[in-house]
Design an enzyme around this catalytic site. Structure first.
Site, PDB file in Angstrom:
ATOM      1  N   LYS A  22      -6.646 -49.379  13.376  1.00 42.18           N
ATOM      2  CA  LYS A  22      -7.708 -50.398  13.388  1.00 42.18           C
ATOM      3  C   LYS A  22      -8.701 -50.172  12.256  1.00 42.18           C
ATOM      4  O   LYS A  22      -9.056 -51.100  11.532  1.00 42.18           O
ATOM      5  CB  LYS A  22      -8.448 -50.343  14.739  1.00 42.18           C
ATOM      6  CG  LYS A  22      -9.769 -51.087  14.756  1.00 42.18           C
ATOM      7  CD  LYS A  22     -10.470 -51.039  16.108  1.00 42.18           C
ATOM      8  CE  LYS A  22     -11.281 -49.814  16.386  1.00 42.18           C
ATOM      9  NZ  LYS A  22     -12.612 -49.744  15.751  1.00 42.18           N
ATOM     10  N   ASN A  23      -9.159 -48.930  12.126  1.00 42.11           N
ATOM     11  CA  ASN A  23     -10.247 -48.674  11.176  1.00 42.11           C
ATOM     12  C   ASN A  23      -9.791 -48.625   9.719  1.00 42.11           C
ATOM     13  O   ASN A  23     -10.620 -48.487   8.816  1.00 42.11           O
ATOM     14  CB  ASN A  23     -10.997 -47.388  11.564  1.00 42.11           C
ATOM     15  CG  ASN A  23     -11.812 -47.604  12.829  1.00 42.11           C
ATOM     16  OD1 ASN A  23     -11.982 -48.738  13.279  1.00 42.11           O
ATOM     17  ND2 ASN A  23     -12.296 -46.520  13.416  1.00 42.11           N
ATOM     18  N   ARG A  92     -19.053 -54.932  14.796  1.00 38.80           N
ATOM     19  CA  ARG A  92     -19.948 -54.359  13.786  1.00 38.80           C
ATOM     20  C   ARG A  92     -19.304 -54.289  12.414  1.00 38.80           C
ATOM     21  O   ARG A  92     -19.981 -54.370  11.392  1.00 38.80           O
ATOM     22  CB  ARG A  92     -20.325 -52.943  14.173  1.00 38.80           C
ATOM     23  CG  ARG A  92     -21.228 -52.792  15.335  1.00 38.80           C
ATOM     24  CD  ARG A  92     -21.567 -51.332  15.478  1.00 38.80           C
ATOM     25  NE  ARG A  92     -22.167 -50.823  14.255  1.00 38.80           N
ATOM     26  CZ  ARG A  92     -23.445 -50.937  13.939  1.00 38.80           C
ATOM     27  NH1 ARG A  92     -24.267 -51.516  14.764  1.00 38.80           N
ATOM     28  NH2 ARG A  92     -23.904 -50.464  12.805  1.00 38.80           N
ATOM     29  N   CYS A 116     -25.894 -50.258  18.885  1.00 41.23           N
ATOM     30  CA  CYS A 116     -24.802 -50.550  19.804  1.00 41.23           C
ATOM     31  C   CYS A 116     -24.760 -49.457  20.853  1.00 41.23           C
ATOM     32  O   CYS A 116     -25.609 -48.572  20.871  1.00 41.23           O
ATOM     33  CB  CYS A 116     -23.481 -50.683  19.073  1.00 41.23           C
ATOM     34  SG  CYS A 116     -22.812 -49.114  18.573  1.00 41.23           S
ATOM     35  N   ARG A 121     -27.046 -46.769  14.649  1.00 42.29           N
ATOM     36  CA  ARG A 121     -26.125 -47.166  13.589  1.00 42.29           C
ATOM     37  C   ARG A 121     -26.773 -48.004  12.491  1.00 42.29           C
ATOM     38  O   ARG A 121     -26.428 -49.184  12.293  1.00 42.29           O
ATOM     39  CB  ARG A 121     -24.903 -47.863  14.190  1.00 42.29           C
ATOM     40  CG  ARG A 121     -24.237 -46.973  15.225  1.00 42.29           C
ATOM     41  CD  ARG A 121     -22.978 -47.562  15.775  1.00 42.29           C
ATOM     42  NE  ARG A 121     -21.854 -47.462  14.865  1.00 42.29           N
ATOM     43  CZ  ARG A 121     -20.631 -47.873  15.160  1.00 42.29           C
ATOM     44  NH1 ARG A 121     -20.381 -48.414  16.319  1.00 42.29           N
ATOM     45  NH2 ARG A 121     -19.652 -47.754  14.279  1.00 42.29           N
ATOM     46  N   ASP A 306     -14.344 -40.061  17.423  1.00 43.70           N
ATOM     47  CA  ASP A 306     -13.549 -41.060  18.145  1.00 43.70           C
ATOM     48  C   ASP A 306     -12.538 -40.435  19.112  1.00 43.70           C
ATOM     49  O   ASP A 306     -11.862 -41.157  19.851  1.00 43.70           O
ATOM     50  CB  ASP A 306     -12.817 -41.982  17.160  1.00 43.70           C
ATOM     51  CG  ASP A 306     -13.763 -42.922  16.453  1.00 43.70           C
ATOM     52  OD1 ASP A 306     -14.927 -43.061  16.897  1.00 43.70           O
ATOM     53  OD2 ASP A 306     -13.351 -43.528  15.436  1.00 43.70           O
ATOM     54  N   ARG A 398      -9.961 -54.240  21.981  1.00 40.51           N
ATOM     55  CA  ARG A 398     -10.453 -54.160  20.606  1.00 40.51           C
ATOM     56  C   ARG A 398      -9.703 -53.096  19.820  1.00 40.51           C
ATOM     57  O   ARG A 398      -9.670 -53.157  18.594  1.00 40.51           O
ATOM     58  CB  ARG A 398     -11.951 -53.787  20.595  1.00 40.51           C
ATOM     59  CG  ARG A 398     -12.890 -54.883  20.992  1.00 40.51           C
ATOM     60  CD  ARG A 398     -14.317 -54.427  20.758  1.00 40.51           C
ATOM     61  NE  ARG A 398     -14.383 -53.663  19.520  1.00 40.51           N
ATOM     62  CZ  ARG A 398     -15.000 -52.482  19.385  1.00 40.51           C
ATOM     63  NH1 ARG A 398     -15.627 -51.943  20.376  1.00 40.51           N
ATOM     64  NH2 ARG A 398     -14.983 -51.868  18.230  1.00 40.51           N
TER      65      ARG A 398
HETATM   66  N1  EPU Z   1     -25.425 -43.717   9.240  1.00 45.90           N
HETATM   67  C1  EPU Z   1     -26.679 -43.818   8.679  1.00 45.90           C
HETATM   68  N2  EPU Z   1     -26.904 -44.765   7.731  1.00 45.90           N
HETATM   69  C2  EPU Z   1     -25.922 -45.609   7.328  1.00 45.90           C
HETATM   70  C3  EPU Z   1     -24.648 -45.517   7.902  1.00 45.90           C
HETATM   71  C4  EPU Z   1     -24.418 -44.546   8.862  1.00 45.90           C
HETATM   72  O1  EPU Z   1     -27.584 -43.048   9.020  1.00 45.90           O
HETATM   73  O2  EPU Z   1     -26.186 -46.447   6.460  1.00 45.90           O
HETATM   74  C5  EPU Z   1     -25.156 -42.694  10.262  1.00 45.90           C
HETATM   75  C6  EPU Z   1     -24.753 -43.281  11.614  1.00 45.90           C
HETATM   76  O3  EPU Z   1     -25.873 -43.653  12.374  1.00 45.90           O
HETATM   77  C7  EPU Z   1     -23.967 -42.158  12.215  1.00 45.90           C
HETATM   78  C8  EPU Z   1     -23.276 -41.507  11.006  1.00 45.90           C
HETATM   79  O4  EPU Z   1     -24.009 -41.955   9.876  1.00 45.90           O
HETATM   80  O5  EPU Z   1     -24.838 -41.232  12.785  1.00 45.90           O
HETATM   81  C9  EPU Z   1     -21.833 -41.858  10.806  1.00 45.90           C
HETATM   82  O6  EPU Z   1     -21.643 -43.256  10.942  1.00 45.90           O
HETATM   83  P1  EPU Z   1     -20.597 -44.066  10.080  1.00 45.90           P
HETATM   84  O7  EPU Z   1     -21.316 -45.008   9.207  1.00 45.90           O
HETATM   85  O8  EPU Z   1     -19.634 -43.113   9.435  1.00 45.90           O
HETATM   86  O9  EPU Z   1     -19.843 -44.900  11.200  1.00 45.90           O
HETATM   87  P2  EPU Z   1     -19.252 -46.358  10.981  1.00 45.90           P
HETATM   88  O10 EPU Z   1     -18.771 -46.477   9.596  1.00 45.90           O
HETATM   89  O11 EPU Z   1     -20.191 -47.365  11.500  1.00 45.90           O
HETATM   90  C10 EPU Z   1     -16.782 -45.742  11.566  1.00 45.90           C
HETATM   91  C11 EPU Z   1     -15.758 -46.189  12.566  1.00 45.90           C
HETATM   92  C12 EPU Z   1     -16.174 -45.700  13.954  1.00 45.90           C
HETATM   93  C13 EPU Z   1     -16.271 -44.163  13.902  1.00 45.90           C
HETATM   94  C14 EPU Z   1     -17.241 -43.723  12.808  1.00 45.90           C
HETATM   95  C15 EPU Z   1     -17.306 -42.226  12.608  1.00 45.90           C
HETATM   96  C16 EPU Z   1     -14.914 -48.218  11.595  1.00 45.90           C
HETATM   97  C17 EPU Z   1     -14.811 -49.691  11.656  1.00 45.90           C
HETATM   98  N3  EPU Z   1     -15.659 -47.628  12.536  1.00 45.90           N
HETATM   99  O12 EPU Z   1     -18.011 -46.321  11.978  1.00 45.90           O
HETATM  100  O13 EPU Z   1     -15.144 -46.068  14.837  1.00 45.90           O
HETATM  101  O14 EPU Z   1     -16.707 -43.674  15.136  1.00 45.90           O
HETATM  102  O15 EPU Z   1     -16.855 -44.313  11.545  1.00 45.90           O
HETATM  103  O16 EPU Z   1     -16.060 -41.713  12.311  1.00 45.90           O
HETATM  104  O17 EPU Z   1     -14.319 -47.586  10.742  1.00 45.90           O
HETATM  105  C18 EPU Z   1     -14.187 -46.610  16.917  1.00 45.90           C
HETATM  106  O18 EPU Z   1     -13.131 -46.875  16.320  1.00 45.90           O
HETATM  107  O19 EPU Z   1     -14.242 -46.530  18.175  1.00 45.90           O
HETATM  108  C19 EPU Z   1     -15.398 -46.374  16.147  1.00 45.90           C
HETATM  109  C20 EPU Z   1     -16.621 -46.426  16.685  1.00 45.90           C
END
Ligand code: EPU
Length: 435
Positions: A22-23, A92, A116, A121, A306, A398
């Site tokens: 998915k990701n 998201r 969320c 996030r 995850d 999802r």
């Molecule tokens: N963060 C910030 N600022 C930003 C972006 C992130 O402070 O601008 C922080 C977040 O709050 C968090 C950390 O950085 O504490 C890591 O978040 P990240 O941005 O890496 O998460 P994401 O990109 O929103 C993706 C996956 C998630 C997975 C996380 C961590 C996708 C679509 N989603 O989310 O997947 O948990 O990376 O590996 O790729 C899931 O599949 O169930 C899922 C939640």
């Protein structure tokens, strides 16, 4: 309300085919915007999030056709540079439209995703990187409005403060069409980012360093569509490995990349599982008794957040106490009270959970607030005596393709009931579907 009913206590034995990730699929689908034309992607999982991303692309002006796990997309024209609230609030990952739209159109209007169930996030790092590339942002009406002066982004040196996965992807997708060189430091290293980079390279992007903490990008003027097969889902694979372990079973996963699962495999070995790795298979044989494991979630190549909820479900069966520390998201223990309702003994202190294993689990009605938490409840239900009902199935839809069918094929007694016949139909439908 639709639900899964699980009659637990049966060991799972047999083979589970693993779907595309998915990701990886979500950023790659939106990255098609970077190359006007006809795209063909394969091994795309049939998931609600994928449908949502195709709906977003449709809204932008790019129609698609889905045939099983193949997706054809036409990104020749873009008529609308917006990811509206009604789509972003469902998924998201719609925020991934920001980078590609800025690169393609010189403007983007994306609804702010907000917090969320698992944390606040923020997207500050996405905006910081894109600003360095020359985008100007204004926040109003719940939207982030982005513009590029002169229409084309410019290469830049970017240092991220947090190794964000989708942030890295957004900035990378923007940088490949920027003028000149970009050096992006402190980036995330997840396999899904490497898959996105491989896809962009196939379309003509010049990228070095994918899978390390620094990306070096030489911007190009245009990209050309190229076929791509989405990499296997390491989190789905990890979830089925736990299913084998927690039920005292013997499962072989096919179509996996064992190297992407190293920290999960290490934890399962510590739990006492016997693992046999092939080039694209993993066999898990459950131990007689599960040993406790201490783990801390970290960015890749550390233990993935995850998989935290699923490993916690396994630890409820261990002989002794396990400690699980969550360092990525501040609110990712929402499954704990639900696991406790099934008979587990788990206490939480800040970002650290203590699991006192070995107490018998017994079926109950449970529900979760996010995808991986829902998966952990299904796993616990497979191990519990009696009947477990897991509510709020839209989370599982999802992120897990054909979950029920895959579990039933290896001996699980699981069924789905739905009040709404349209819900019952998804995701069993396999015919071509225009999205
Ligand atoms: N963060 C910030 N600022 C930003 C972006 C992130 O402070 O601008 C922080 C977040 O709050 C968090 C950390 O950085 O504490 C890591 O978040 P990240 O941005 O890496 O998460 P994401 O990109 O929103 C993706 C996956 C998630 C997975 C996380 C961590 C996708 C679509 N989603 O989310 O997947 O948990 O990376 O590996 O790729 C899931 O599949 O169930 C899922 C939640």
């Amino acid at each position: 309300m639709d639900k899964i009913v699980i009659r637990g206590g049966r060991p799972l034995n047999g083979t589970v085919p693993i779907s595309g990730a998915k990701n990886a699929a979500l950023p790659i689908l939106i990255a098609t915007l970077l190359a006007p034309g006809e795209h063909r992607l394969s091994n795309v999982p049939r998931l609600v999030d994928v449908s949502s991303m195709l709906s977003l692309l449709g809204r932008i002006g790019c129609p698609s056709l889905v045939h099983g796990n193949d997706v054809r997309l036409d990104t020749s024209r873009v008529s609308f540079c917006e990811a509206p609230y009604d789509l972003v609030r469902k998924m998201r990952a719609s925020v991934l439209a920001l980078g590609p739209l800025l690169a393609r159109c010189g403007e983007a209007h994306v609804s702010l995703p907000g917090g969320c169930a698992i944390g606040t996030r923020p997207i500050d790092q996405h905006l910081k990187g894109l600003e360095a590339l020359g985008a100007r942002f204004e926040l109003s009406g719940g939207y982030v409005h982005g513009h590029v002066d002169g229409g084309r982004l410019q290469g830049a040196h970017i240092q991220l403060d947090v190794p964000t996965v989708t942030g890295t992807e957004n900035i990378l997708m923007a940088a490949v069409l920027a003028k000149g060189e970009s050096r992006i430091e402190g980036v995330a290293r997840e396999p899904e980012i490497v898959d996105l980079a491989r896809y962009l390279q196939g379309m003509g992007a010049q990228i070095e360093g994918a899978g390390t903490d620094t990306l070096l990008v030489q911007g190009v003027d245009t990209l050309t569509p190229a076929p791509h097969s989405i990499l296997p889902d390491r989190i789905e694979a990890g979830t089925y490995l736990v299913a084998g372990a927690i039920t005292g079973g013997d499962l072989t996963l096919t179509g996996v990349r064992p190297d992407d699962l190293t920290p999960v495999l290490t934890a399962l070995r510590q739990a006492g599982c016997t693992l046999t790795l092939g080039s694209d298979t993993i066999r898990v044989q459950a131990p007689e008794r599960i040993s406790p494991v201490d783990l801390t979630t970290l960015p890749h190549p550390g233990f993935p957040t995850d998989m935290q909820a699923q490993l916690m479900a396994l630890m409820t069966m261990a002989d002794g106490e396990s400690h699980i520390t969550e360092t990525i998201f501040e609110n990712r223990f929402m499954h704990v009270p639900e696991l406790n309702r099934l008979g587990a003994r788990i206490s939480v202190d800040g970002n650290r959970a203590t699991v006192t294993g070995g107490l018998p689990l017994a079926g109950a009605t449970v529900m979760a607030t996010d995808l991986r938490a829902s998966a952990s409840l299904v796993l616990a239900g497979l191990a519990a005596s009696g009947e477990t009902e897991v509510l709020r199935l839209y989370h599982l839809d999802r992120g897990y393709e054909n979950l029920l069918e895959k579990l039933q094929a290896v001996g699980a007694d699981v069924s789905r009931t739905a009040d709404d016949p349209r819900v019952r139909q998804f995701p069993a439908k396999t015919d071509a579907q225009a999205v």
